[in-house]
Design a protein around this motif. Structure first.
Motif, PDB file in Angstrom:
ATOM      1  N   GLU A 139      -9.627  14.996  -5.417  1.00  0.00           N
ATOM      2  CA  GLU A 139     -10.186  14.931  -6.769  1.00  0.00           C
ATOM      3  C   GLU A 139      -9.143  14.522  -7.804  1.00  0.00           C
ATOM      4  O   GLU A 139      -9.450  13.804  -8.751  1.00  0.00           O
ATOM      5  N   SER A 140      -7.894  14.943  -7.625  1.00  0.00           N
ATOM      6  CA  SER A 140      -6.861  14.582  -8.601  1.00  0.00           C
ATOM      7  C   SER A 140      -6.603  13.076  -8.601  1.00  0.00           C
ATOM      8  O   SER A 140      -6.340  12.490  -9.653  1.00  0.00           O
ATOM      9  N   SER A 141      -6.695  12.419  -7.438  1.00  0.00           N
ATOM     10  CA  SER A 141      -6.506  10.963  -7.408  1.00  0.00           C
ATOM     11  C   SER A 141      -7.650  10.258  -8.136  1.00  0.00           C
ATOM     12  O   SER A 141      -7.443   9.229  -8.786  1.00  0.00           O
ATOM     13  N   ILE A 142      -8.835  10.828  -8.058  1.00  0.00           N
ATOM     14  CA  ILE A 142      -9.988  10.264  -8.772  1.00  0.00           C
ATOM     15  C   ILE A 142      -9.798  10.445 -10.277  1.00  0.00           C
ATOM     16  O   ILE A 142     -10.036   9.517 -11.057  1.00  0.00           O
ATOM     17  N   GLU A 143      -9.351  11.621 -10.679  1.00  0.00           N
ATOM     18  CA  GLU A 143      -9.115  11.881 -12.102  1.00  0.00           C
ATOM     19  C   GLU A 143      -8.038  10.956 -12.661  1.00  0.00           C
ATOM     20  O   GLU A 143      -8.169  10.452 -13.781  1.00  0.00           O
ATOM     21  N   GLU A 144      -6.967  10.704 -11.893  1.00  0.00           N
ATOM     22  CA  GLU A 144      -5.913   9.789 -12.329  1.00  0.00           C
ATOM     23  C   GLU A 144      -6.462   8.375 -12.500  1.00  0.00           C
ATOM     24  O   GLU A 144      -6.106   7.667 -13.447  1.00  0.00           O
ATOM     25  N   ALA A 145      -7.328   7.958 -11.593  1.00  0.00           N
ATOM     26  CA  ALA A 145      -7.929   6.630 -11.690  1.00  0.00           C
ATOM     27  C   ALA A 145      -8.814   6.523 -12.926  1.00  0.00           C
ATOM     28  O   ALA A 145      -8.838   5.479 -13.590  1.00  0.00           O
ATOM     29  N   VAL A 146      -9.541   7.583 -13.245  1.00  0.00           N
ATOM     30  CA  VAL A 146     -10.393   7.583 -14.443  1.00  0.00           C
ATOM     31  C   VAL A 146      -9.542   7.378 -15.691  1.00  0.00           C
ATOM     32  O   VAL A 146      -9.891   6.586 -16.571  1.00  0.00           O
ATOM     33  N   VAL A 147      -8.411   8.066 -15.763  1.00  0.00           N
ATOM     34  CA  VAL A 147      -7.501   7.907 -16.900  1.00  0.00           C
ATOM     35  C   VAL A 147      -7.043   6.451 -16.999  1.00  0.00           C
ATOM     36  O   VAL A 147      -7.049   5.853 -18.080  1.00  0.00           O
ATOM     37  N   SER A 148      -6.668   5.866 -15.878  1.00  0.00           N
ATOM     38  CA  SER A 148      -6.229   4.475 -15.855  1.00  0.00           C
ATOM     39  C   SER A 148      -7.350   3.533 -16.274  1.00  0.00           C
ATOM     40  O   SER A 148      -7.123   2.586 -17.033  1.00  0.00           O
ATOM     41  N   LEU A 149      -8.552   3.792 -15.787  1.00  0.00           N
ATOM     42  CA  LEU A 149      -9.694   2.953 -16.157  1.00  0.00           C
ATOM     43  C   LEU A 149      -9.963   3.010 -17.657  1.00  0.00           C
ATOM     44  O   LEU A 149     -10.247   1.994 -18.285  1.00  0.00           O
ATOM     45  N   LYS A 150      -9.864   4.178 -18.221  1.00  0.00           N
ATOM     46  CA  LYS A 150     -10.103   4.329 -19.655  1.00  0.00           C
ATOM     47  C   LYS A 150      -9.080   3.552 -20.477  1.00  0.00           C
ATOM     48  O   LYS A 150      -9.394   3.039 -21.543  1.00  0.00           O
ATOM     49  N   LYS A 151      -7.860   3.451 -19.959  1.00  0.00           N
ATOM     50  CA  LYS A 151      -6.812   2.689 -20.652  1.00  0.00           C
ATOM     51  C   LYS A 151      -7.070   1.190 -20.571  1.00  0.00           C
ATOM     52  O   LYS A 151      -6.717   0.448 -21.480  1.00  0.00           O
ATOM     53  N   ASN A 152      -7.654   0.728 -19.455  1.00  0.00           N
ATOM     54  CA  ASN A 152      -7.809  -0.702 -19.202  1.00  0.00           C
ATOM     55  C   ASN A 152      -9.156  -1.290 -19.600  1.00  0.00           C
ATOM     56  O   ASN A 152      -9.258  -2.493 -19.777  1.00  0.00           O
ATOM     57  N   SER A 153     -10.174  -0.493 -19.706  1.00  0.00           N
ATOM     58  CA  SER A 153     -11.502  -1.045 -19.932  1.00  0.00           C
ATOM     59  C   SER A 153     -12.362  -0.070 -20.724  1.00  0.00           C
ATOM     60  O   SER A 153     -12.184   1.133 -20.647  1.00  0.00           O
ATOM     61  N   GLN A 154     -13.292  -0.611 -21.428  1.00  0.00           N
ATOM     62  CA  GLN A 154     -14.209   0.234 -22.174  1.00  0.00           C
ATOM     63  C   GLN A 154     -15.414   0.649 -21.328  1.00  0.00           C
ATOM     64  O   GLN A 154     -16.086   1.607 -21.654  1.00  0.00           O
ATOM     65  N   TYR A 155     -15.680  -0.080 -20.244  1.00  0.00           N
ATOM     66  CA  TYR A 155     -16.870   0.214 -19.448  1.00  0.00           C
ATOM     67  C   TYR A 155     -16.774  -0.427 -18.066  1.00  0.00           C
ATOM     68  O   TYR A 155     -15.968  -1.309 -17.829  1.00  0.00           O
ATOM     69  N   LEU A 156     -17.631   0.027 -17.161  1.00  0.00           N
ATOM     70  CA  LEU A 156     -17.829  -0.603 -15.864  1.00  0.00           C
ATOM     71  C   LEU A 156     -19.265  -1.079 -15.794  1.00  0.00           C
ATOM     72  O   LEU A 156     -20.182  -0.372 -16.220  1.00  0.00           O
ATOM     73  N   ASP A 157     -19.464  -2.265 -15.272  1.00  0.00           N
ATOM     74  CA  ASP A 157     -20.821  -2.784 -15.085  1.00  0.00           C
ATOM     75  C   ASP A 157     -21.366  -2.432 -13.710  1.00  0.00           C
ATOM     76  O   ASP A 157     -22.559  -2.180 -13.548  1.00  0.00           O
ATOM     77  N   VAL A 158     -20.482  -2.438 -12.710  1.00  0.00           N
ATOM     78  CA  VAL A 158     -20.910  -2.258 -11.322  1.00  0.00           C
ATOM     79  C   VAL A 158     -19.920  -1.340 -10.606  1.00  0.00           C
ATOM     80  O   VAL A 158     -18.712  -1.504 -10.741  1.00  0.00           O
ATOM     81  N   ILE A 159     -20.454  -0.381  -9.860  1.00  0.00           N
ATOM     82  CA  ILE A 159     -19.642   0.453  -8.980  1.00  0.00           C
ATOM     83  C   ILE A 159     -20.170   0.271  -7.559  1.00  0.00           C
ATOM     84  O   ILE A 159     -21.357   0.486  -7.302  1.00  0.00           O
TER      85      ILE A 159
END
Length: 114
Positions: free
Chosen positions: A60-80
């Motif tokens: 879960e911590s690796s997922i949380e770290e990725a979320v932080v990184s995503l928030k820094k790089n993009s405002q949204y995701l269109d497709v998962i």
């Protein structure tokens, strides 16, 4: 479009990552190890479109770290595309399967880790 693809380091995930990049999309490619040679080659070719993130769906911590990184790089995701999976016990017959190993595979492949 902005894609997040788990299990992007091989097989279907790698193919989907490459195709999305060819079509001009921005891709967040995730895997347990982002040092995979094939992903690094794509990064060289599509440096402005590809961001590689280390995610272990059981951690879960690796997922949380990725979320932080995503928030820094993009405002949204269109497709998962949640493609991360394992196939353990493949060399065994059904009578030889280890129930704990099967439970781990089920956890990762169906629930995405706990």
């Amino acid at each position: 479009m902005n894609y997040l693809i788990t299990g992007a380091n091989r097989g279907l995930g790698l193919s989907l990552t490459e195709e999305a990049l060819k079509r001009g999309h921005h891709v967040y490619a995730t895997s347990r190890s982002i040092k995979d040679e094939r992903l690094l080659q794509l990064k060289e070719q599509y440096s402005d479109q590809l961001v590689m993130l280390s995610i272990d769906v059981q951690d879960e911590s690796s997922i949380e770290e990725a979320v932080v990184s995503l928030k820094k790089n993009s405002q949204y995701l269109d497709v998962i595309i949640n493609n991360a999976a394992i196939l353990n016990e493949r060399e065994k017959t059904i009578e030889e399967l280890d129930i704990d190993a099967c439970a781990v595979a089920f956890d990762i492949n169906i629930l995405g880790g706990r």
